[in-house]
Design a protein around this motif. Sequence first.
Motif, PDB file in Angstrom:
ATOM      1  N   ALA A   1       0.913  -1.515  -0.449  1.00 43.06           N
ATOM      2  CA  ALA A   1      -0.100   0.654   0.143  1.00 43.06           C
ATOM      3  C   ALA A   1       1.102   1.478  -0.278  1.00 43.06           C
TER       4      ALA A   1
ATOM      5  N   LEU B   1       0.615   3.780  -3.030  1.00 40.69           N
ATOM      6  CA  LEU B   1       0.991   5.603  -2.873  1.00 40.69           C
ATOM      7  C   LEU B   1       2.056   6.265  -3.339  1.00 40.69           C
TER       8      LEU B   1
ATOM      9  N   ARG C   1      -5.599   7.229  -3.475  1.00 36.59           N
ATOM     10  CA  ARG C   1      -6.231   7.516  -2.093  1.00 36.59           C
ATOM     11  C   ARG C   1      -6.847   6.653  -2.392  1.00 36.59           C
ATOM     12  N   ARG C   2      -7.623   6.198  -2.129  1.00 38.91           N
ATOM     13  CA  ARG C   2      -9.404   5.615  -1.955  1.00 38.91           C
ATOM     14  C   ARG C   2      -8.643   4.247  -2.428  1.00 38.91           C
TER      15      ARG C   2
ATOM     16  N   ALA D   1      -6.446   2.395  -0.451  1.00 44.20           N
ATOM     17  CA  ALA D   1      -7.203   2.279   1.139  1.00 44.20           C
ATOM     18  C   ALA D   1      -8.146   1.260   0.968  1.00 44.20           C
ATOM     19  N   GLU D   2      -8.937   1.156  -0.493  1.00 55.35           N
ATOM     20  CA  GLU D   2      -9.940   0.181   0.239  1.00 55.35           C
ATOM     21  C   GLU D   2      -8.601  -1.325  -0.394  1.00 55.35           C
TER      22      GLU D   2
ATOM     23  N   LEU E   1      -5.924  -2.065   1.016  1.00 57.08           N
ATOM     24  CA  LEU E   1      -5.631  -2.275   2.158  1.00 57.08           C
ATOM     25  C   LEU E   1      -6.729  -3.488   2.914  1.00 57.08           C
ATOM     26  N   ALA E   2      -7.845  -2.627   2.932  1.00 52.19           N
ATOM     27  CA  ALA E   2      -8.185  -2.843   4.247  1.00 52.19           C
ATOM     28  C   ALA E   2      -9.349  -4.517   4.465  1.00 52.19           C
TER      29      ALA E   2
END
Length: 513
Positions: free
Chosen positions: A191, A195, A201-202, A205-206, A208-209
């Motif tokens: 991640a 970046l 970024r979204r 983040a998704e 990685l989540a």
Amino acid sequence: MLSRIARARAGSLATFAALAVAAALADLGGMHAHEHGDAIVPILVALQRWTPFYWDQERYGMLVPLLSLPVRDPLWNLLVQRFLLVLAGLSAVVLLARHVLAGREWRVAGALAAALLLLSWPSSWAFEYLGDQPYGLSLALALGGLAFAEPGPGGRRSAGRLGAGLLVVVAAHWVNAAAGLLLLPLAAARAAVDLAEGEPRRTVAERLAVDAGLLVAGLAAGQGMLRLYPILTGRPLRLALGVLPAAEWPRAWGTMFGRAWRESGALPAATGLVAVVGLAALALPALRGRARGVLLRALALVAAGVAYALFTGTLAWVRDNAWHWRYLAPAAVLVQLAAVSLVAEPLAAAARVARAAVVTGVVLVPIAALAAAGAPSLARVRGDLDRVAGRWTEDVLAARCDLVTGDYWSVWPAVWHVAWTARARALPARVYGLAHRANPTVRFWAGRPREALRVCRVRGAEAAGDAALRDYGLWPARVLERRATVDVLAPAPLPAPGEGTGAARSTATSSGT
């Protein structure tokens, strides 16, 4: 013209086929010269009594023995299990490349890394990672689960994809409760690189989540299975779950890394050489623009491997197992993949050789397996297995023993080899082991009269054998006969109620007799 999706599927199938061929070549090569007691137990799990976990253990889920249950021939069961483990271990390397090097030519990197593993790892290391330990299988399953959970062609993650991913990730942590400990830092490192390379970024983040959520769920499931073990079996946990005091970490790391370095053979030199070649290629003017991204991806792999290795070295369980180098095998896979990725990018970037690089990388995997394992030969496999497991067989069969006892490293190979030989000769012999991990098979002989049992005790391992006889309630015992490789014993009848124990004591034999 094939569509992009069709070409990708064809490439994946070709890669998988090459890995399967390589696994078959390794399985029919020289790897079985490294068979030992720990590696043989899962074969007996399939042949004698399947249990969800490795016998008398609360971890290492017995998925491969479950899949091999229909194969009842002891030799072919062993070969099937080894094939599946080798295939999973090699697939894990390619799936790691796909996971971290997405958007790049990960097939080149994965295939070349798998080939380098086969060529550069010491044969004992290769056997532990590919043929014995659960690391490769659990990584392949966990990475497969993360792949299931990726967005579909429409760019959305359906509940079905997420559910399938969760199921496979949990299965990975049934096989190895610690699988997520390697992949969680890798997900975080990936991640960070995404970046740094400008990915939205979204999106980062998704991803990685989802990855972290699945891996945390898998780790929680793995820990839950560990905690349930004493409740379901009535036996205490054997695994030391704690972490060493921080003051002991430097010594632990020094011991573990030092032992691994001394026994690593050509692995470090080969990895370093590949890294130097890759760095030199990236320094060329035509590739300098790509160098930053390539180096960041390689650093992500190295960082995750180092984090995993450092954490592993702090575990009490690893200390209890003398900081064996096998615990560093997953980290070694990541570091070697990082080195290979430095070469794969220049190859994929060169338009003239890009397609040839993919084909060459895939073809190199079975070639490397052939070079490392030698020409496939079932006769060689049989000979290696006779040497590592067959020294006691003729005496055990001639003595008509029901049980084999002695030290752990002799008993389980002996039991397996007796089963193999008995089946080949159409003999009715059914022999069980009496050593550490024998509890699951006690039920098959415990109902027989003690004095009717014949026990073969491995010569040279009398103390361990006598201890096992005591542990399993078959002491005292008397020697019936002595053979070249075993002593034949019979448990003495228990004294009748009200009788003294002097008669029983007089029939007992110690390891010194």
